[in-house]
Design a protein around this motif. Structure first.
Motif, PDB file in Angstrom:
ATOM      1  N   LEU A 339      46.389  36.291  40.105  1.00  0.00           N
ATOM      2  CA  LEU A 339      47.248  36.301  38.922  1.00  0.00           C
ATOM      3  C   LEU A 339      48.657  35.829  39.263  1.00  0.00           C
ATOM      4  O   LEU A 339      49.256  35.017  38.543  1.00  0.00           O
ATOM      5  CB  LEU A 339      47.290  37.708  38.312  1.00  0.00           C
ATOM      6  CG  LEU A 339      45.979  38.247  37.725  1.00  0.00           C
ATOM      7  CD1 LEU A 339      46.136  39.714  37.325  1.00  0.00           C
ATOM      8  CD2 LEU A 339      45.529  37.420  36.529  1.00  0.00           C
ATOM      9  N   GLN A 345      49.161  36.763  33.415  1.00  0.00           N
ATOM     10  CA  GLN A 345      49.440  38.165  33.105  1.00  0.00           C
ATOM     11  C   GLN A 345      48.163  38.802  32.558  1.00  0.00           C
ATOM     12  O   GLN A 345      47.580  38.316  31.581  1.00  0.00           O
ATOM     13  CB  GLN A 345      50.561  38.251  32.065  1.00  0.00           C
ATOM     14  CG  GLN A 345      51.013  39.666  31.751  1.00  0.00           C
ATOM     15  CD  GLN A 345      52.182  39.642  30.797  1.00  0.00           C
ATOM     16  OE1 GLN A 345      52.044  39.263  29.634  1.00  0.00           O
ATOM     17  NE2 GLN A 345      53.356  40.033  31.282  1.00  0.00           N
ATOM     18  N   ALA A 346      47.705  39.891  33.225  1.00  0.00           N
ATOM     19  CA  ALA A 346      46.478  40.560  32.804  1.00  0.00           C
ATOM     20  C   ALA A 346      46.679  41.253  31.466  1.00  0.00           C
ATOM     21  O   ALA A 346      47.697  41.918  31.240  1.00  0.00           O
ATOM     22  CB  ALA A 346      46.045  41.567  33.860  1.00  0.00           C
ATOM     23  N   SER A 349      41.627  44.781  32.088  1.00  0.00           N
ATOM     24  CA  SER A 349      41.045  44.837  33.427  1.00  0.00           C
ATOM     25  C   SER A 349      40.147  46.060  33.528  1.00  0.00           C
ATOM     26  O   SER A 349      40.514  47.142  33.059  1.00  0.00           O
ATOM     27  CB  SER A 349      42.148  44.912  34.494  1.00  0.00           C
ATOM     28  OG  SER A 349      41.593  45.053  35.784  1.00  0.00           O
ATOM     29  N   ALA A 364      43.070  37.450  31.307  1.00  0.00           N
ATOM     30  CA  ALA A 364      44.508  37.202  31.503  1.00  0.00           C
ATOM     31  C   ALA A 364      44.951  35.982  30.711  1.00  0.00           C
ATOM     32  O   ALA A 364      44.149  35.113  30.361  1.00  0.00           O
ATOM     33  CB  ALA A 364      44.817  37.019  32.984  1.00  0.00           C
ATOM     34  N   GLN A 385      43.933  30.902  28.595  1.00  0.00           N
ATOM     35  CA  GLN A 385      43.417  32.261  28.749  1.00  0.00           C
ATOM     36  C   GLN A 385      42.228  32.204  29.697  1.00  0.00           C
ATOM     37  O   GLN A 385      41.472  31.219  29.689  1.00  0.00           O
ATOM     38  CB  GLN A 385      43.005  32.854  27.396  1.00  0.00           C
ATOM     39  CG  GLN A 385      42.693  34.345  27.459  1.00  0.00           C
ATOM     40  CD  GLN A 385      42.697  34.986  26.074  1.00  0.00           C
ATOM     41  OE1 GLN A 385      43.312  34.472  25.148  1.00  0.00           O
ATOM     42  NE2 GLN A 385      42.027  36.106  25.936  1.00  0.00           N
TER      43      GLN A 385
END
Length: 490
Positions: A339, A345-346, A349, A364, A385
């Motif tokens: 990442l 940016q997650a 998860s 993410a 994405q």
């Protein structure tokens, strides 16, 4: 607006005026922003990346052969001062290429298709010619100038800026890797250099027929002459034959060498086609015998396998997926590094299990700052994405990531998810012990045709034409006793 455009044109003119260098081959001035030191530095930077991408063929005799012949040819070239390096890379693709500074690469795929030292030497001279005539450096310089002009136009017109990507692609099309004139010049140098070290360059012309037949058999349509970066193979055949005859006369060369049998014996045992130990695809499933895993490739998607990663993409090009080794001592650490490295940016998860293997699944998006930069540059293009799985298996952590625009993420999510969730250990002994095909050299004991000879070695009918191309012959060609031919065996 006009002042900005005039300024960019003036800048381009200044670059052009100050950046003409003498071509070592022609003695004429050419556009060139790259010094010889920069060429060498670029080659030194590119070489480890190329070797890492493809790997080297583990055949000391062949590696020694290409380095010895390359060094001999470089010494009589127009730039003998460079420290040349010649390598055979581990790729089944039929290709040879050069980078600035004296670095030349042949694939094992093209080595398998040569049928004499003379054919090899002609192509070797062609690639050295790209370096001695500074074609790579000139292409870099032309691309730089094109971008200067393009940026001037984009600044001057918001309408042009909207189509910046398309215009950049158009500029790239204007300056393909090597233009037709460069290719013709390198053909001429290939004839000159190979003749000077004692080879009959007419056999270089014969190899163009092999290229043409291979292209047709693989289903690749020939590009029209005005679109292709390489001259038409048929045209090259005739031109190179004429050049070879001229150089024979000009140098009073006699006893020029073909080196057919010596070359064929040298490639006996060379791996042909895909090497299963590096991974192979069968019935839309990728198998890796050494690392002992498998996963499906989405139906209709193309794939490319390199030592670093397996990359997959649909034909519309709106998504891509890759599998590679992740970096990190834990699933969480591997995910965080991926990442961070990709400025993602997650947004979701969770820990999961994939066919009994511990895994971490992450959705993410581009980080906000990255989104703003992309939108500023690409006129509100949607952010990307990704769906990324990190899977522990056999002491490694594997990362399978699918990438697309946020607007199409839901459409591609099922394909991304199905590939990752069907990653599993490979246990099938037949797949694990799959042997590669190799080139074997056979001696014909009695006069016959190539087709009859191939039948003697149990070549199936569906591969007859493939073997004829590999031998640089037609199936009806008559063979004398003691002729050497190639067949493919496991």
């Amino acid at each position: 607006m006009r002042q900005l455009l005039s300024c960019s044109l003036a800048t381009a003119a200044l670059l052009l005026f100050n950046s003409c260098a003498t071509n070592p081959v022609t003695g004429k001035k050419n556009l060139n922003f790259m010094s010889e030191e920069q060429e060498v530095a670029l080659g030194l930077q590119s070489d480890p990346q190329i070797v890492a991408q493809f790997g080297l063929v583990e055949n000391p005799a062949l590696q020694r052969f290409i380095q010895e012949k390359g060094t001999q040819m470089a010494s009589i070239s127009h730039r003998p001062n460079l420290k040349y390096q010649f390598k055979i890379v581990d790729s089944p693709v039929l290709n040879a290429f050069a980078v600035p500074g004296g670095f030349v690469y042949f694939t094992r795929g093209i080595m398998a298709h040569f049928n004499s030292e003379a054919q090899f030497a002609g192509v070797l001279g062609h690639e050295i010619g790209h370096i001695t005539a500074r074609h790579s450096a000139q292409q870099q310089s032309k691309s730089t100038l094109a971008q200067v002009l393009l940026m001037g136009g984009m600044i001057a017109s918001p309408t042009l800026a909207q189509y910046g990507n398309e215009l950049s692609q158009g500029a790239s099309l204007l300056f393909l890797k090597f233009g037709r004139d460069d290719e013709r010049q390198s053909d001429e140098l290939g004839v000159e250099y190979s003749t000077k070290i004692g080879y009959d360059a007419t056999h270089m012309a014969d190899f163009f027929q092999t290229l043409q037949r291979q292209s047709q058999q693989s289903g690749q349509e020939e590009l029209p002459n005005f679109l292709s970066s390489h001259p038409n193979p048929g045209d090259r055949y005739n031109t190179v034959h004429q050049l070879a005859a001229q150089w024979k006369t000009q140098t009073n060369a006699t006893n020029l060498k073909e080196g057919r049998d010596s070359y064929l014996r040298m490639i006996d045992g060379l791996i042909y086609g895909e090497d299963p130990k590096q991974g192979f695809v069968e019935n839309s499933i990728f198998y890796h015998p050494e690392l002992k895993f498998q996963f499906p490739i989405p139906a209709g998607w193309q794939h490319q396998n390199t030592p670093q990663q397996v990359q997959m993409a649909p034909q519309d090009g709106k998504a891509m997926m890759f599998l590679r080794l992740a970096q990190g001592t834990s699933l969480q650490a591997a995910a965080q590094k991926m990442l961070t490295d990709n400025q993602l940016q997650a947004i979701e998860s969770k820990q999961v299990t994939v066919n009994g293997l511990p895994a971490l699944a992450v959705i993410a998006q581009q980080a906000p700052q990255q989104q703003q930069q992309q939108q500023a540059q690409q006129q509100q293009a949607p952010p990307i994405q990704v769906l990324s799985y990190f899977i522990q298996h056999g002491g490694n952590i594997y990362n399978i990531t699918g990438v697309t625009a946020a607007t199409t993420f839901n459409a591609y999510f099922p394909a991304f998810s199905a590939t990752a969730q069907n990653f599993k250990p490979l246990t099938d002994p037949e797949k694990i012990n799959r042997k590669p095909e190799v080139v074997r050299i056979k001696t014909i004991r009695t006069p016959t045709t190539l087709q009859q000879a191939l039948r003697t070695y149990n070549v199936p009918d569906k591969r007859m034409e493939e073997m004829a191309i590999l031998n640089g012959m037609t199936l009806t060609d008559r063979l004398e006793a003691n002729t050497l031919i190639k067949v493919i065996e496991k």
